[in-house]
Motif scaffolding. Structure first.
Motif, PDB file in Angstrom:
ATOM      1  N   ASP A 111      -2.424   2.788 -86.122  1.00 49.43           N
ATOM      2  CA  ASP A 111      -2.460   4.215 -86.545  1.00 49.43           C
ATOM      3  C   ASP A 111      -4.199   3.653 -85.467  1.00 49.43           C
ATOM      4  O   ASP A 111      -4.626   2.945 -85.536  1.00 49.43           O
ATOM      5  CB  ASP A 111      -3.831   3.778 -87.933  1.00 49.43           C
ATOM      6  CG  ASP A 111      -2.179   4.220 -88.837  1.00 49.43           C
ATOM      7  OD1 ASP A 111      -2.533   3.213 -90.130  1.00 49.43           O
ATOM      8  OD2 ASP A 111      -1.633   5.014 -88.817  1.00 49.43           O
ATOM      9  N   TYR A 112      -4.415   5.003 -85.671  1.00 42.84           N
ATOM     10  CA  TYR A 112      -5.465   5.133 -84.273  1.00 42.84           C
ATOM     11  C   TYR A 112      -7.373   5.398 -85.004  1.00 42.84           C
ATOM     12  O   TYR A 112      -7.627   5.862 -86.275  1.00 42.84           O
ATOM     13  CB  TYR A 112      -5.548   6.431 -83.336  1.00 42.84           C
ATOM     14  CG  TYR A 112      -4.839   6.364 -83.182  1.00 42.84           C
ATOM     15  CD1 TYR A 112      -3.502   7.232 -83.404  1.00 42.84           C
ATOM     16  CD2 TYR A 112      -4.206   6.144 -81.967  1.00 42.84           C
ATOM     17  CE1 TYR A 112      -2.092   7.005 -82.377  1.00 42.84           C
ATOM     18  CE2 TYR A 112      -2.547   6.264 -80.991  1.00 42.84           C
ATOM     19  CZ  TYR A 112      -1.917   6.736 -82.469  1.00 42.84           C
ATOM     20  OH  TYR A 112      -0.406   6.772 -80.601  1.00 42.84           O
ATOM     21  N   ILE A 113      -8.011   4.640 -84.602  1.00 43.59           N
ATOM     22  CA  ILE A 113      -9.256   4.751 -84.890  1.00 43.59           C
ATOM     23  C   ILE A 113     -10.295   5.736 -84.320  1.00 43.59           C
ATOM     24  O   ILE A 113     -11.463   6.218 -84.597  1.00 43.59           O
ATOM     25  CB  ILE A 113     -10.112   3.154 -85.471  1.00 43.59           C
ATOM     26  CG1 ILE A 113      -9.399   2.376 -86.289  1.00 43.59           C
ATOM     27  CG2 ILE A 113     -11.964   3.374 -86.139  1.00 43.59           C
ATOM     28  CD1 ILE A 113      -9.761   1.353 -86.074  1.00 43.59           C
ATOM     29  N   GLY A 114     -10.283   5.279 -82.647  1.00 42.16           N
ATOM     30  CA  GLY A 114     -11.068   6.120 -82.015  1.00 42.16           C
ATOM     31  C   GLY A 114     -11.300   5.607 -80.945  1.00 42.16           C
ATOM     32  O   GLY A 114     -11.184   4.380 -80.680  1.00 42.16           O
ATOM     33  N   GLN A 115     -11.597   6.687 -79.763  1.00 40.82           N
ATOM     34  CA  GLN A 115     -11.997   6.090 -78.861  1.00 40.82           C
ATOM     35  C   GLN A 115     -14.089   5.507 -78.855  1.00 40.82           C
ATOM     36  O   GLN A 115     -13.983   5.263 -79.748  1.00 40.82           O
ATOM     37  CB  GLN A 115     -12.071   7.244 -77.441  1.00 40.82           C
ATOM     38  CG  GLN A 115     -10.751   7.364 -76.979  1.00 40.82           C
ATOM     39  CD  GLN A 115     -10.798   8.220 -76.121  1.00 40.82           C
ATOM     40  OE1 GLN A 115     -10.979   8.525 -74.985  1.00 40.82           O
ATOM     41  NE2 GLN A 115     -10.174  10.107 -76.527  1.00 40.82           N
ATOM     42  N   VAL A 116     -13.997   4.366 -77.561  1.00 40.51           N
ATOM     43  CA  VAL A 116     -14.984   3.609 -77.967  1.00 40.51           C
ATOM     44  C   VAL A 116     -15.969   3.596 -76.653  1.00 40.51           C
ATOM     45  O   VAL A 116     -17.349   4.194 -77.105  1.00 40.51           O
ATOM     46  CB  VAL A 116     -14.619   1.699 -78.098  1.00 40.51           C
ATOM     47  CG1 VAL A 116     -15.702   1.621 -77.677  1.00 40.51           C
ATOM     48  CG2 VAL A 116     -13.648   1.497 -78.944  1.00 40.51           C
ATOM     49  N   ALA A 117     -15.586   3.715 -75.757  1.00 39.85           N
ATOM     50  CA  ALA A 117     -16.687   4.012 -74.344  1.00 39.85           C
ATOM     51  C   ALA A 117     -15.322   3.408 -73.047  1.00 39.85           C
ATOM     52  O   ALA A 117     -14.305   3.642 -73.097  1.00 39.85           O
ATOM     53  CB  ALA A 117     -16.867   2.420 -74.737  1.00 39.85           C
ATOM     54  N   ASP A 118     -16.132   4.332 -72.072  1.00 38.34           N
ATOM     55  CA  ASP A 118     -15.695   4.479 -70.653  1.00 38.34           C
ATOM     56  C   ASP A 118     -16.932   3.460 -69.988  1.00 38.34           C
ATOM     57  O   ASP A 118     -17.831   3.778 -69.522  1.00 38.34           O
ATOM     58  CB  ASP A 118     -15.314   5.927 -70.433  1.00 38.34           C
ATOM     59  CG  ASP A 118     -14.880   7.022 -71.252  1.00 38.34           C
ATOM     60  OD1 ASP A 118     -15.212   8.693 -71.029  1.00 38.34           O
ATOM     61  OD2 ASP A 118     -13.775   6.347 -71.750  1.00 38.34           O
ATOM     62  N   ILE A 119     -15.213   3.436 -69.033  1.00 42.92           N
ATOM     63  CA  ILE A 119     -16.035   2.205 -67.765  1.00 42.92           C
ATOM     64  C   ILE A 119     -15.354   2.079 -65.897  1.00 42.92           C
ATOM     65  O   ILE A 119     -14.641   2.816 -65.948  1.00 42.92           O
ATOM     66  CB  ILE A 119     -15.760   0.392 -68.491  1.00 42.92           C
ATOM     67  CG1 ILE A 119     -15.600   0.007 -70.281  1.00 42.92           C
ATOM     68  CG2 ILE A 119     -16.736  -0.697 -67.798  1.00 42.92           C
ATOM     69  CD1 ILE A 119     -15.461  -1.302 -70.356  1.00 42.92           C
ATOM     70  N   PRO A 120     -16.622   2.860 -65.710  1.00 44.62           N
ATOM     71  CA  PRO A 120     -17.003   2.795 -64.431  1.00 44.62           C
ATOM     72  C   PRO A 120     -15.475   1.210 -63.745  1.00 44.62           C
ATOM     73  O   PRO A 120     -16.128   0.824 -64.226  1.00 44.62           O
ATOM     74  CB  PRO A 120     -17.092   3.177 -63.378  1.00 44.62           C
ATOM     75  CG  PRO A 120     -18.101   4.066 -64.364  1.00 44.62           C
ATOM     76  CD  PRO A 120     -17.856   2.441 -66.105  1.00 44.62           C
ATOM     77  N   MET A 121     -14.726   1.725 -62.678  1.00 46.01           N
ATOM     78  CA  MET A 121     -15.114   0.506 -61.767  1.00 46.01           C
ATOM     79  C   MET A 121     -15.393   0.244 -60.294  1.00 46.01           C
ATOM     80  O   MET A 121     -16.020   1.201 -59.658  1.00 46.01           O
ATOM     81  CB  MET A 121     -12.926   0.169 -61.283  1.00 46.01           C
ATOM     82  CG  MET A 121     -12.943   0.071 -62.945  1.00 46.01           C
ATOM     83  SD  MET A 121     -10.421  -0.354 -62.714  1.00 46.01           S
ATOM     84  CE  MET A 121     -10.600  -2.098 -62.593  1.00 46.01           C
ATOM     85  N   THR A 122     -15.228  -1.546 -59.422  1.00 48.98           N
ATOM     86  CA  THR A 122     -15.879  -1.322 -58.245  1.00 48.98           C
ATOM     87  C   THR A 122     -15.008  -1.948 -57.921  1.00 48.98           C
ATOM     88  O   THR A 122     -14.195  -3.117 -58.058  1.00 48.98           O
ATOM     89  CB  THR A 122     -17.115  -1.978 -58.640  1.00 48.98           C
ATOM     90  OG1 THR A 122     -17.393  -3.049 -59.370  1.00 48.98           O
ATOM     91  CG2 THR A 122     -18.545  -1.434 -59.249  1.00 48.98           C
ATOM     92  N   LEU A 123     -15.081  -1.789 -56.506  1.00 44.16           N
ATOM     93  CA  LEU A 123     -13.770  -2.430 -55.165  1.00 44.16           C
ATOM     94  C   LEU A 123     -15.111  -3.818 -54.844  1.00 44.16           C
ATOM     95  O   LEU A 123     -16.253  -3.170 -53.962  1.00 44.16           O
ATOM     96  CB  LEU A 123     -13.906  -2.008 -54.288  1.00 44.16           C
ATOM     97  CG  LEU A 123     -12.844  -2.446 -52.922  1.00 44.16           C
ATOM     98  CD1 LEU A 123     -11.160  -3.047 -53.896  1.00 44.16           C
ATOM     99  CD2 LEU A 123     -12.958  -1.596 -51.792  1.00 44.16           C
ATOM    100  N   ILE A 124     -14.550  -4.406 -55.042  1.00 38.03           N
ATOM    101  CA  ILE A 124     -15.661  -5.856 -54.947  1.00 38.03           C
ATOM    102  C   ILE A 124     -15.061  -6.933 -54.547  1.00 38.03           C
ATOM    103  O   ILE A 124     -13.592  -7.003 -53.944  1.00 38.03           O
ATOM    104  CB  ILE A 124     -16.431  -6.795 -56.047  1.00 38.03           C
ATOM    105  CG1 ILE A 124     -15.134  -7.302 -56.922  1.00 38.03           C
ATOM    106  CG2 ILE A 124     -17.830  -5.213 -56.564  1.00 38.03           C
ATOM    107  CD1 ILE A 124     -15.841  -7.992 -58.256  1.00 38.03           C
ATOM    108  N   ALA A 125     -15.416  -7.646 -53.324  1.00 40.09           N
ATOM    109  CA  ALA A 125     -14.652  -9.433 -52.742  1.00 40.09           C
ATOM    110  C   ALA A 125     -16.184 -10.539 -52.287  1.00 40.09           C
ATOM    111  O   ALA A 125     -16.760 -10.459 -52.657  1.00 40.09           O
ATOM    112  CB  ALA A 125     -14.964  -8.885 -51.127  1.00 40.09           C
TER     113      ALA A 125
END
Ligand code: MLT
Length: 321
Positions: A111-125
Motif C-alpha cells: 500500500d502506498y502512503i506517499g512520496q517524501v523527499a528528493d535527494i540529489p547526488m554528488t560525485l566525490i573521491a
C-alpha cells in the motif's frame, strides 16, 4: 448463518476499534540500508516530524544488503496493521529488473502512503586523489581504470545506479566495491581504502563541507543551493546527466483505510513541518510538496520508474542474482 453474521459483526467492531486506537504502540519504519547513511538520515528526520501528528513513537529498523530487497521483502510479508512501514528510494524500482527471482511483487504487494523527499547526488573521491577539477579527474580515472575502485551500496542501490550511469556515459568501467549502505562506504572513502563514489547529498554535504573528500560534480541540471560552487556534471560536459533520488513511504498491502488515512495525514503534516524542511535543506535535499505526499502520486512514480529503469538495466546486462 446467524452465528456467522454475529462473528462478522464482532470482527468488524474489533477492527474498527483497532483503527480508532491506531497507533496504540510504536510504529516501525524499516530502512533497507545501513544506519548513518542518506536513507537512514532522511527516515530519522521524517520520523521526528511524524511523531507529533501520529502521537506515537516511531522506531527505525536498518536492514541493508541485496540492494535493499531483504528489507523490502520483510515489509511485504509483514502484518498489514500499520505498525510496519518501509521507506525506500529509486532502488524500489530497479530491483524488478535486477533480480530474476524477487520474493515479492513490487507493484502489487504494497500500500502506498506517499512520496517524501528528493535527494540529489554528488560525485566525490578520496582526499588524496591527484585531481583538482573534473577534467583532471576524468583523465586520471581513465588512465588508472584498472586500479581505481568505485564504492557503492550494492546492486540496485542509488549509488550503484549512479556508478552504472557514470561508467556507461564515460565509456570506462571500474571495480565496484559493494557495502550495506553508503555510510560504511563513506568511512572507507574518507579513510582512503576506496577511491570514488557517487552518493546522495544527505551523506556527502557534511564530508564535502569539512574537506574530508574531494567533490567533482552534482547530478542535477542546475547547481545545488547547498553547494553553489560545485558544477553540475551536465555543465561539465556529461550532457543531460541527471539522477535525483526520490523516496517513498510504503506499507504492506491490506492496511485498513482509516489507518492508511492517518498515515497519509501524518506524512502530509510532516513534509510541511518547518523543522523537516529546514533540516532537509541543510542536507541538500528537497521535501516534496503535499500534492506528492499521496498514495496516488507514489503509485504513479513507482510505476513510471519501473518502466524507465527496466530497459536501461536490461541493456546493461547486469543481474544481481
Ligand atoms: C544509503 O542510505 O546507504 C543509500 O541510500 C544507499 C544507496 O542506495 O546508495
Amino acid at each position: 448463518m446467524l452465528r456467522a453474521m454475529i462473528a462478522a459483526v464482532v470482527l468488524l467492531a474489533a477492527t474498527t476499534a483497532m483503527a480508532q486506537d491506531y497507533p496504540a504502540k510504536p510504529v516501525v519504519i524499516v530502512v533497507p540500508a545501513a544506519a548513518g547513511g542518506p536513507t537512514d538520515t532522511l527516515t530519522r528526520v521524517l520520523a521526528a516530524s511524524m511523531t507529533e501528528p501520529l502521537k506515537q513513537q516511531i522506531l527505525i529498523e536498518n536492514m541493508g544488503g541485496a540492494g535493499g530487497t531483504i528489507a523490502i521483502n520483510k515489509v511485504a510479508k509483514a502484518r498489514p496493521d500499520g505498525y510496519t512501514l518501509l521507506l525506500y528510494h529509486v532502488g524500489m524500482a530497479t530491483s524488478p529488473a535486477l533480480y530474476r527471482k524477487l520474493p515479492y511483487d513490487t507493484l502489487n504487494d504494497f500500500d502506498y502512503i506517499g512520496q517524501v523527499a528528493d535527494i540529489p547526488m554528488t560525485l566525490i573521491a578520496k582526499k588524496a586523489t591527484p585531481a583538482a577539477n573534473f577534467a583532471e579527474f576524468l583523465a586520471y580515472a581513465k588512465a588508472n581504470k584498472d586500479k581505481l575502485t568505485y564504492a557503492n551500496a550494492g546492486v540496485g542501490s542509488a549509488s550503484f545506479l549512479c556508478g552504472l550511469l557514470f561508467m556507461s556515459t564515460i565509456q570506462t568501467n571500474f571495480t565496484m566495491v559493494p557495502y550495506k549502505g553508503t555510510a560504511p562506504a563513506m568511512n572507507d572513502l574518507v579513510g582512503g581504502q576506496v577511491d570514488f563514489m557517487c552518493d546522495q547529498t544527505a551523506n556527502t554535504v557534511p564530508q564535502i563541507r569539512s574537506g574530508n573528500v574531494r567533490v567533482y560534480g552534482a547530478t542535477t541540471k542546475t547547481r545545488l543551493a547547498s553547494l553553489p560552487d560545485v558544477p553540475t556534471l551536465d555543465e561539465l560536459g556529461l550532457k543531460d546527466f541527471e539522477l535525483v533520488v526520490w523516496n517513498g513511504l510504503y506499507a504492506p498491502k491490506g492496511v485498513q483505510k482509516p489507518v492508511l488515512q492517518k498515515l497519509v495525514q501524518a506524512l502530509q503534516s510532516a513534509v510541511q513541518a518547518p523543522a523537516f524542511r529546514t533540516r532537509l535543506a541543510e542536507l541538500g535535499a528537497e521535501p516534496v510538496p503535499p500534492s506528492k505526499a499521496t498514495p496516488e502520486s507514489l503509485a504513479q512514480m513507482l510505476k513510471s520508474e519501473v518502466e524507465k529503469w527496466t530497459p536501461i538495466i536490461r541493456k546493461s546486462g547486469v543481474y544481481a542474482d
